[in-house]
Design a protein around this motif. Structure first.
Motif, short mmCIF file in Angstrom:
data_model
loop_
_atom_site.label_atom_id
_atom_site.label_comp_id
_atom_site.label_asym_id
_atom_site.label_seq_id
_atom_site.Cartn_x
_atom_site.Cartn_y
_atom_site.Cartn_z
N GLU A 288 0.84 -1.16 0.10
CA GLU A 288 -0.11 -0.07 0.12
C GLU A 288 0.85 1.27 -0.01
O GLU A 288 0.60 2.32 -0.71
CB GLU A 288 -0.83 -0.15 1.26
CG GLU A 288 -1.93 1.18 1.34
CD GLU A 288 -2.52 1.22 2.76
OE1 GLU A 288 -3.30 2.01 2.68
OE2 GLU A 288 -2.63 0.03 3.35
N LYS A 292 1.03 4.28 -2.66
CA LYS A 292 0.25 5.52 -2.54
C LYS A 292 1.39 6.64 -2.02
O LYS A 292 1.14 7.86 -2.16
CB LYS A 292 -0.51 5.32 -1.28
CG LYS A 292 -1.85 4.59 -1.36
CD LYS A 292 -2.74 4.39 -0.09
CE LYS A 292 -3.92 3.66 -0.35
NZ LYS A 292 -4.65 3.86 1.06
N LEU A 356 3.29 6.31 5.79
CA LEU A 356 1.37 6.56 5.75
C LEU A 356 1.29 7.50 7.03
O LEU A 356 0.36 8.27 6.99
CB LEU A 356 0.89 5.25 5.91
CG LEU A 356 0.70 4.28 4.51
CD1 LEU A 356 0.13 3.10 4.88
CD2 LEU A 356 0.31 5.27 3.39
N ARG A 359 2.16 10.97 6.26
CA ARG A 359 1.14 11.48 5.41
C ARG A 359 -0.24 11.94 6.32
O ARG A 359 -0.96 13.17 6.04
CB ARG A 359 0.38 10.58 4.27
CG ARG A 359 -0.31 11.16 3.40
CD ARG A 359 -0.80 10.21 2.26
NE ARG A 359 -1.58 9.16 2.79
CZ ARG A 359 -2.24 8.23 1.77
NH1 ARG A 359 -2.13 8.08 0.74
NH2 ARG A 359 -2.94 7.41 2.59
N TRP A 396 -3.77 14.33 -1.35
CA TRP A 396 -4.85 13.17 -1.50
C TRP A 396 -4.67 12.35 -2.88
O TRP A 396 -5.48 11.65 -3.44
CB TRP A 396 -6.11 13.82 -1.34
CG TRP A 396 -6.74 13.52 0.19
CD1 TRP A 396 -7.76 12.78 0.35
CD2 TRP A 396 -6.46 14.44 1.26
NE1 TRP A 396 -7.68 12.97 1.87
CE2 TRP A 396 -7.15 14.18 2.21
CE3 TRP A 396 -5.89 15.74 1.44
CZ2 TRP A 396 -7.13 14.50 3.56
CZ3 TRP A 396 -5.82 16.24 2.57
CH2 TRP A 396 -6.46 15.81 3.59
N SER A 397 -3.23 12.74 -3.42
CA SER A 397 -3.13 12.17 -4.84
C SER A 397 -2.32 10.91 -4.50
O SER A 397 -1.96 10.80 -3.52
CB SER A 397 -2.54 12.84 -5.72
OG SER A 397 -1.15 13.62 -5.01
N ALA A 398 -2.46 9.77 -5.42
CA ALA A 398 -1.52 8.78 -5.41
C ALA A 398 -0.79 8.44 -6.66
O ALA A 398 -1.29 8.50 -7.71
CB ALA A 398 -2.43 7.40 -5.13
N PRO A 399 0.50 8.14 -6.50
CA PRO A 399 1.07 8.35 -5.41
C PRO A 399 1.57 9.67 -4.81
O PRO A 399 1.65 10.55 -5.82
CB PRO A 399 2.41 7.72 -5.92
CG PRO A 399 2.71 7.85 -7.12
CD PRO A 399 1.48 7.97 -7.95
N CYS A 400 1.70 9.63 -3.58
CA CYS A 400 1.98 11.12 -3.01
C CYS A 400 3.52 11.31 -2.81
O CYS A 400 3.95 10.42 -2.13
CB CYS A 400 1.32 10.98 -1.59
SG CYS A 400 1.62 12.47 -0.76
#
Length: 430
Positions: A288, A292, A356, A359, A396-400
Motif C-alpha cells: 500500500e 500511495k 503513511l 502523510r 490526497w493524490s496517489a502516489p503522494c
C-alpha cells in the motif's frame, strides 16, 4: 621399709586422718571417672571399630593411656590401703607411725614402672621408674583421664552427628534420583544427572571415612582445654547438601515443565501466530505504501520465523515422547525468542507504515490550520485557498510525493500565519 624421713614437719593424728579422708574422696572420684570412661559408648565403639588414619593412631595411644591410668589407679589404691592399715594399727599412733604416715601421705612414696607397682623403698624390676606423691599421682591421673576422654568424646560426637545426617541426606538423594529418572534427568543425558551421580559417590565415601576415621572430622575449639572442646567438621556434608538442593530444584523445574508444558506450547503458538499476522500486515502495508507514497524508502519485510516454527515442532515432539529434560531448556529459549520475534514484527510494521503516518500527520496539520483560518474569517482569502488546494491535492493524490507535499503544507502554514498576524499585502505574494 627403708623410709628416708618425712618431707617437712611430721603430721599429727588429726592431720593424718584429714589427709586420709581427702585421699579417699579423691580415690572415689577417680574410680567413678574411670568406670564411666570404661562404660562410655564412644570407647566401646572405638574398641570395636575398624579404624584408619588419625583415629587409628590416636586410639592406639589412648588405649595405652587408659592401661597406664588403671596401673596408676591400682598403685594409688594400694598406697592408700597401706596407709589406712598403718593408721588402723593403733588408736593412738606412735611417733614412728606418724613419721611413716607422713612419708606415705606427703612424700614420693609410690613408684610405678610400666604397669608394675612396687611398694615404697623397694628397688628392682626393669624399666623406667616413676615416683609420685599421692597428690601428684592424682594430678597425673587427671591429666591422662582428660586426654583419654577427649579422644573418646570427640570420636563419639562425630559418630553421633555425621553418619545419621549422611544417611538422611542419602535417603533424600534416593528420592530425588527416583524423581529425576522419571523426568529423564539421568547421568550422561542431563548435567543434573551427572551431579546426582557425583553426590552419590561423595556421600558413600564421606560416610566410610567418617565411620573409620571420625577424628579426621573434628575441629578443636581454639583455646579450649576441656575434653571434647570443639565441633564436628560438616563442611563436606554441607557442600553435598547444597549440591543436592540445587539438583532438586532443577528436577522440580523439569517436573513443572511436564505439568504445564501443554499450556506453554499453546502460548508459544499464539505468540508466533501473532508475529506471523503482524508480518503479513506489514507486507500488505508495504504494498500500500509503495502504491500511495512516491519518493520514499520503504524497508523490506522479513519472512515468517520458520526456524522458530521448526524448534516449536521439536518441542512438541519432546513432549509427546516425555523427554522433559530436553523440553525444559528448549521451552525457556523459545519463549524468549518468540517474544523477541513478535517485537521485531511490530517494529517492522511500524517502519513500513511510517510514510503513511507522516502523510496522515500532514493531512491533520493542513486541516487544523484551515479550521483556524476559518475561525478568524479568512476562509475566502484567495492566496490561502490556492495554497490549501495545492497542498491538499498533493496529499490526497496517489502516489503522494511526501517531500513536495510537506513543502506545500509549510507554505500554507506560513501564509496562514501572516494572514492571522494582521493586514498586509501578502495576497500579491506567490
Amino acid at each position: 621399709m627403708g623410709v628416708t624421713g618425712p618431707p617437712g614437719p611430721v603430721m599429727d593424728r588429726d592431720e593424718v586422718d584429714r589427709a586420709l579422708a581427702r585421699l579417699a574422696a579423691e580415690h572415689k572420684a577417680v574410680e567413678d571417672s574411670l568406670l564411666a570412661l570404661q562404660d562410655h559408648a564412644g570407647r566401646r565403639l572405638l574398641e570395636g571399630a575398624e579404624l584408619t588414619g588419625a583415629t587409628k593412631a590416636r586410639w592406639a595411644e589412648t588405649e595405652q593411656t587408659i592401661t597406664a591410668l588403671w596401673a596408676y589407679f591400682d598403685a594409688y589404691t594400694a598406697a592408700l590401703r597401706e596407709a589406712r592399715e598403718l593408721r588402723s594399727r593403733r588408736r593412738w599412733s606412735s611417733r614412728e607411725d606418724l613419721v611413716e604416715l607422713t612419708e606415705r601421705l606427703r612424700g614420693e612414696s609410690v613408684a610405678v614402672s610400666g604397669t608394675e607397682v612396687r611398694a615404697p623403698g623397694l628397688t628392682g624390676g626393669g624399666g623406667l621408674v616413676e615416683r609420685f606423691t599421692l597428690a601428684r599421682l592424682v594430678e597425673r591421673m587427671n591429666e591422662l583421664y582428660a586426654a583419654s576422654l577427649d579422644t573418646v568424646v570427640c570420636a563419639d560426637a562425630v559418630w553421633s552427628a555425621l553418619p545419621a545426617r549422611i544417611d538422611l541426606l542419602a535417603a533424600e538423594l534416593g528420592r530425588t534420583r527416583s524423581l529425576a529418572h522419571s523426568v529423564g534427568v539421568r547421568p550422561g543425558e542431563h548435567p543434573s544427572g551427572d551431579d546426582l551421580e557425583a553426590i552419590t559417590q561423595e556421600l558413600a565415601l564421606l560416610r566410610s571415612q567418617v565411620v573409620t576415621d571420625p577424628l579426621a572430622f573434628w575441629r578443636p575449639a581454639g583455646g579450649s582445654s576441656a575434653p571434647g572442646g570443639g565441633r564436628p567438621d560438616t563442611e563436606r556434608y554441607d557442600r553435598a547438601a547444597r549440591a543436592l538442593e540445587e539438583v532438586r530444584r532443577e528436577v522440580e523445574a523439569v517436573l513443572q515443565v511436564r505439568q504445564d508444558s501443554e499450556a506453554r506450547l499453546l502460548r508459544l503458538r499464539d505468540v508466533l501466530s501473532r508475529a506471523d499476522r503482524t508480518l503479513a500486515e506489514a507486507r500488505t502495508a508495504r504494498g500500500e505504501v509503495l502504491a500511495k507514497i512516491a519518493a520514499s524508502e520503504v524497508p523490506a519485510v522479513s519472512g515468517p520465523p520458520t526456524a522458530l516454527q521448526e524448534r516449536l515442532a521439536a518441542a512438541a515432539e519432546h513432549r509427546r515422547h516425555a523427554r522433559w529434560n530436553r523440553l525444559s531448556p528448549l521451552l525457556e529459549a523459545l519463549e524468549q525468542q518468540a517474544e523477541e520475534e513478535l517485537l521485531r514484527a511490530r517494529e517492522e510494521l511500524a517502519a513500513v507504515t511510517a510514510p503513511l503516518a507522516v502523510r496522515a500527520e500532514l493531512r491533520g496539520r493542513l486541516d487544523a490550520y484551515r479550521a483556524k483560518v476559518a475561525r478568524h474569517g479568512l476562509a475566502e482569502d484567495t492566496l490561502l485557498i490556492e495554497r490549501y488546494d495545492t497542498a491538499r491535492r498533493m496529499l490526497w493524490s496517489a502516489p503522494c510525493d511526501l517531500r513536495a507535499a510537506e513543502q506545500a503544507v509549510l507554505r500554507y502554514q506560513r501564509a496562514a500565519a501572516e494572514a492571522l498576524a494582521g493586514p498586509s499585502d501578502h495576497r500579491g505574494t506567490r
